[in-house]
Scaffold this motif. Structure first.
Motif, mmCIF file in Angstrom:
data_model
loop_
_atom_site.group_PDB
_atom_site.id
_atom_site.type_symbol
_atom_site.label_atom_id
_atom_site.label_comp_id
_atom_site.label_asym_id
_atom_site.label_seq_id
_atom_site.Cartn_x
_atom_site.Cartn_y
_atom_site.Cartn_z
ATOM 1 N N LEU A 110 0.659 -1.268 0.042
ATOM 2 C CA LEU A 110 0.015 -0.155 -0.079
ATOM 3 C C LEU A 110 1.012 1.238 0.013
ATOM 4 C CD1 LEU A 110 -2.865 1.101 0.139
ATOM 5 C CD2 LEU A 110 -2.481 1.204 2.676
ATOM 6 N N GLY A 111 0.636 2.045 -0.954
ATOM 7 C CA GLY A 111 1.347 3.509 -1.074
ATOM 8 C C GLY A 111 2.716 3.298 -1.612
ATOM 9 N N GLU A 112 2.997 2.013 -2.066
ATOM 10 C CA GLU A 112 4.474 2.176 -2.628
ATOM 11 C C GLU A 112 4.619 2.979 -3.877
ATOM 12 O OE1 GLU A 112 5.601 0.856 -5.792
ATOM 13 O OE2 GLU A 112 3.949 -0.159 -6.550
ATOM 14 N N PRO A 113 5.730 3.805 -3.773
ATOM 15 C CA PRO A 113 6.018 4.707 -4.594
ATOM 16 C C PRO A 113 6.586 4.448 -6.276
ATOM 17 C CG PRO A 113 7.917 4.633 -3.425
ATOM 18 C CD PRO A 113 7.122 3.660 -2.940
ATOM 19 N N GLN A 114 6.897 3.429 -6.551
ATOM 20 C CA GLN A 114 7.515 3.039 -7.804
ATOM 21 C C GLN A 114 6.404 2.982 -8.763
ATOM 22 O OE1 GLN A 114 8.214 1.222 -4.978
ATOM 23 N NE2 GLN A 114 9.975 0.133 -4.968
ATOM 24 N N ILE A 115 5.159 2.503 -8.516
ATOM 25 C CA ILE A 115 4.346 2.604 -9.344
ATOM 26 C C ILE A 115 4.031 3.569 -10.203
ATOM 27 C CG2 ILE A 115 2.307 2.636 -7.717
ATOM 28 C CD1 ILE A 115 2.496 0.289 -10.624
ATOM 29 N N LEU A 116 3.985 5.073 -9.454
ATOM 30 C CA LEU A 116 3.924 6.024 -10.457
ATOM 31 C C LEU A 116 4.880 6.293 -11.326
ATOM 32 C CD1 LEU A 116 2.308 8.527 -10.725
ATOM 33 C CD2 LEU A 116 3.689 9.677 -8.716
ATOM 34 N N GLY A 117 6.029 6.176 -11.115
ATOM 35 C CA GLY A 117 7.261 5.942 -12.126
ATOM 36 C C GLY A 117 6.898 5.178 -13.240
ATOM 37 N N GLN A 118 6.414 3.804 -13.013
ATOM 38 C CA GLN A 118 6.114 2.885 -13.944
ATOM 39 C C GLN A 118 5.079 3.318 -14.626
ATOM 40 O OE1 GLN A 118 5.532 -0.367 -11.092
ATOM 41 N NE2 GLN A 118 7.535 -0.987 -11.259
ATOM 42 N N MET A 119 3.955 4.010 -14.245
ATOM 43 C CA MET A 119 2.861 4.647 -14.869
ATOM 44 C C MET A 119 3.443 5.699 -15.824
ATOM 45 S SD MET A 119 -1.090 5.599 -13.879
ATOM 46 C CE MET A 119 -1.217 3.707 -13.704
ATOM 47 N N LYS A 120 4.330 6.343 -15.381
ATOM 48 C CA LYS A 120 4.713 7.578 -16.194
ATOM 49 C C LYS A 120 5.553 6.932 -17.445
ATOM 50 C CE LYS A 120 4.895 11.317 -12.873
ATOM 51 N NZ LYS A 120 5.751 12.084 -11.944
ATOM 52 N N SER A 121 6.333 5.881 -17.173
ATOM 53 C CA SER A 121 7.144 4.972 -18.182
ATOM 54 C C SER A 121 6.074 4.350 -19.193
ATOM 55 C CB SER A 121 7.910 4.264 -17.407
ATOM 56 O OG SER A 121 8.952 4.552 -16.920
ATOM 57 N N ALA A 122 4.819 3.998 -18.821
ATOM 58 C CA ALA A 122 4.025 3.622 -19.903
ATOM 59 C C ALA A 122 3.303 4.384 -20.647
ATOM 60 C CB ALA A 122 2.870 2.781 -19.014
ATOM 61 N N TYR A 123 3.083 5.872 -20.155
ATOM 62 C CA TYR A 123 2.660 6.890 -20.919
ATOM 63 C C TYR A 123 3.752 7.251 -21.812
ATOM 64 C CZ TYR A 123 1.218 11.625 -21.869
ATOM 65 O OH TYR A 123 1.119 13.012 -22.470
ATOM 66 N N ALA A 124 4.863 7.231 -21.642
ATOM 67 C CA ALA A 124 6.132 7.793 -22.568
ATOM 68 C C ALA A 124 6.273 6.788 -23.369
ATOM 69 C CB ALA A 124 7.253 7.847 -21.765
ATOM 70 N N ALA A 188 19.994 -4.681 -12.007
ATOM 71 C CA ALA A 188 20.698 -3.438 -11.561
ATOM 72 C C ALA A 188 19.328 -2.273 -11.844
ATOM 73 C CB ALA A 188 21.948 -3.227 -12.254
ATOM 74 N N GLY A 189 18.405 -2.854 -11.623
ATOM 75 C CA GLY A 189 17.152 -2.111 -11.956
ATOM 76 C C GLY A 189 16.892 -1.314 -10.719
ATOM 77 N N GLU A 190 15.566 -0.653 -10.840
ATOM 78 C CA GLU A 190 14.893 0.016 -9.690
ATOM 79 C C GLU A 190 14.858 -0.705 -8.291
ATOM 80 O OE1 GLU A 190 11.445 3.180 -8.805
ATOM 81 O OE2 GLU A 190 11.441 2.216 -10.803
ATOM 82 N N THR A 191 14.144 -1.916 -8.506
ATOM 83 C CA THR A 191 13.895 -2.585 -7.487
ATOM 84 C C THR A 191 15.324 -2.970 -6.854
ATOM 85 O OG1 THR A 191 11.915 -3.615 -8.343
ATOM 86 C CG2 THR A 191 12.711 -4.738 -6.549
ATOM 87 N N ILE A 192 16.265 -3.647 -7.468
ATOM 88 C CA ILE A 192 17.374 -3.851 -6.839
ATOM 89 C C ILE A 192 18.225 -2.880 -6.134
ATOM 90 C CG2 ILE A 192 19.938 -4.898 -7.420
ATOM 91 C CD1 ILE A 192 17.682 -7.168 -7.246
ATOM 92 N N THR A 193 18.053 -1.425 -6.788
ATOM 93 C CA THR A 193 18.505 -0.290 -6.193
ATOM 94 C C THR A 193 18.045 -0.238 -4.733
ATOM 95 O OG1 THR A 193 18.924 0.586 -8.500
ATOM 96 C CG2 THR A 193 19.175 2.184 -6.476
#
Length: 424
Positions: A110-124, A188-193
């Motif tokens: 709940l409330g994890e921040p990565q999903i917003l960045g992932q959605m922005k990537s989907a839009y891009a 070496a992606g976002e999750t591993i970081t």
């Protein structure tokens, strides 16, 4: 016009199904273009993460069945198998779903921040593919704005909680003292970081980052004082690793049962804790059958996540209310946008009629007609032409018994019923 959000997630589908429905980054542009070409979708975007694969669409008329059939065919699944775990949201519900996803309200954490960045990537990516137009584009912008408000105005993002944090929390439960443990991080992606950051904060003795490219691994390793190696070097590193956490975009497992068995023998069966966060999975499921291996997937992290989420539950209701306000605001603006198109067409029609009457008036002046008579004729002619089409339609509606439409017309033209009667 209809908005549709459909897909599967960690609540409706097992990791086995999710990894079969996942899109690789290389597939997305071609898949989006094919989706718009084969289905009635005028605009489309695809969000594909380890926990969900979702399609966001704008169509003339809702036709989710055709899209589900395309999705099943694209991933070689039976339509029945996909239907059993898929969900479909339409219009207001689709808007609400997107905003809840972007705000982290629909996440495993709940409330994890990565999903917003992932959605922005989907839009891009959808913009790159040319499959996002004005309507879906406005919806994405409204979604990002609402998610930002949720982050700013509620405590839903406080106290770091994520799949990465959950994995490290589980490691702390198994190893009482992480200062004596060595960790091997694959990817070496976002999750591993995030995993590396949490392990570093917990004082893990040594961290090794293995990746396909040494350059990417080195950048991450340098940030946390870790050691970078290539994937080919994993067997040697595995021997000394107490913790193994993997999250890559590989379509096939990169760590098999044989390699782990050999490492265990050299370790004299000292236990290894493993977390496979990737979808599709990086570690062969059979590895979990080995003695002295504790293998967890993202689905196994639910209990850990639930325990860490208690502090965020209170903020969830406030976040839901903000999402509700965001949905209402967007849908109102969308309805206003529909009125703009009608008003534009009506204004163009009125301007055309005006130009015709002005041209007629100019000819009358050139022929010597007095200015007073020309003005009177201009006003009379323009009034008649502007009222002709509405008058014909109102009479037809009245004859058809459409008194509801007559009431709307009364409101539309701001007619005062009392003054209208007194003039009769």
């Amino acid at each position: 016009m209809a908005f549709i959000a459909l897909g599967i997630n960690h609540k409706t589908a097992s990791v086995d199904v999710r990894e079969r429905v996942a899109f690789t980054p290389e597939q997305l542009v071609e898949a989006l273009q094919q989706l718009c070409r084969i289905t009635p979708s005028r605009e489309a975007a695809i969000l594909s993460t380890c926990n969900r694969s979702e399609l966001y669409l704008e169509q003339d008329h809702p036709s989710a069945d055709e899209v589900l059939a395309w999705l099943a065919g694209y991933h070689n699944l039976s339509l029945e198998e996909l239907r059993a775990c898929a969900y479909v949201h339409q219009d207001d519900d689709a808007v609400r779903h997107m905003m809840r996803v972007a705000s982290g309200l629909d996440s495993m954490v709940l409330g994890e921040p990565q999903i917003l960045g992932q959605m922005k990537s989907a839009y891009a990516v959808a913009r790159e593919a040319g499959t996002v137009g004005p309507l879906l584009g406005r919806l994405f912008q409204a979604t990002f704005s609402t998610a930002k408000t949720v982050r700013t105005d509620t405590a839903i993002g406080e106290n770091p909680v994520s799949v990465a944090f959950a994995a490290v929390s589980l490691a702390r439960q198994i190893f009482s003292d992480l200062h004596r443990s060595q960790a091997l991080l694959i990817g070496a992606g976002e999750t591993i970081t995030l995993v590396a950051r949490h392990l570093h904060e917990q004082g893990v003795k040594r961290i090794v980052v293995a990746n396909r490219t040494l350059e990417r691994a080195s950048l991450l390793a340098e940030e946390f004082g870790a050691h970078a190696v290539l994937l080919a070097d994993m067997p040697q590193e595995l021997v000394n690793s107490d913790i193994v956490i993997s999250s890559t975009a590989s379509q096939l497992p990169i760590l098999g049962k044989g390699a782990v068995e050999r490492a265990l023998k050299q370790r004299r069966h000292k236990p290894i804790f493993m977390v496979d966060i990737a979808v599709p999975r990086d570690i062969e499921p059979e590895v979990g059958e080995l003695d002295d291996v504790y293998l967890y997937t993202v689905d196994d992290l639910h209990e850990v996540v639930a325990e860490n989420l208690k502090s965020r539950q209170g903020a969830a209701q406030a976040a839901e209310e903000l999402v509700g306000a965001g949905v209402e605001d967007f849908m109102q603006r969308l309805r206003e946008l529909a009125a703009v198109d009608v008003l534009r067409a009506y204004r163009q029609q009125a301007e055309r009629l005006r130009d015709e009457e002005v041209a007629k008036a100019q000819r009358m002046l050139q022929n010597g007609t007095s200015a007073d008579e020309v003005l009177a004729q201009l006003a009379r002619g323009l009034t008649n032409k502007l009222l002709h089409a509405p008058s014909v339609q109102l009479k037809k509606l009245s004859a058809d018994g459409r008194f509801d439409a007559l009431a709307v017309a009364q409101e539309l033209f701001a007619l005062d019923e009392g003054s209208d009667k007194s003039s009769q």
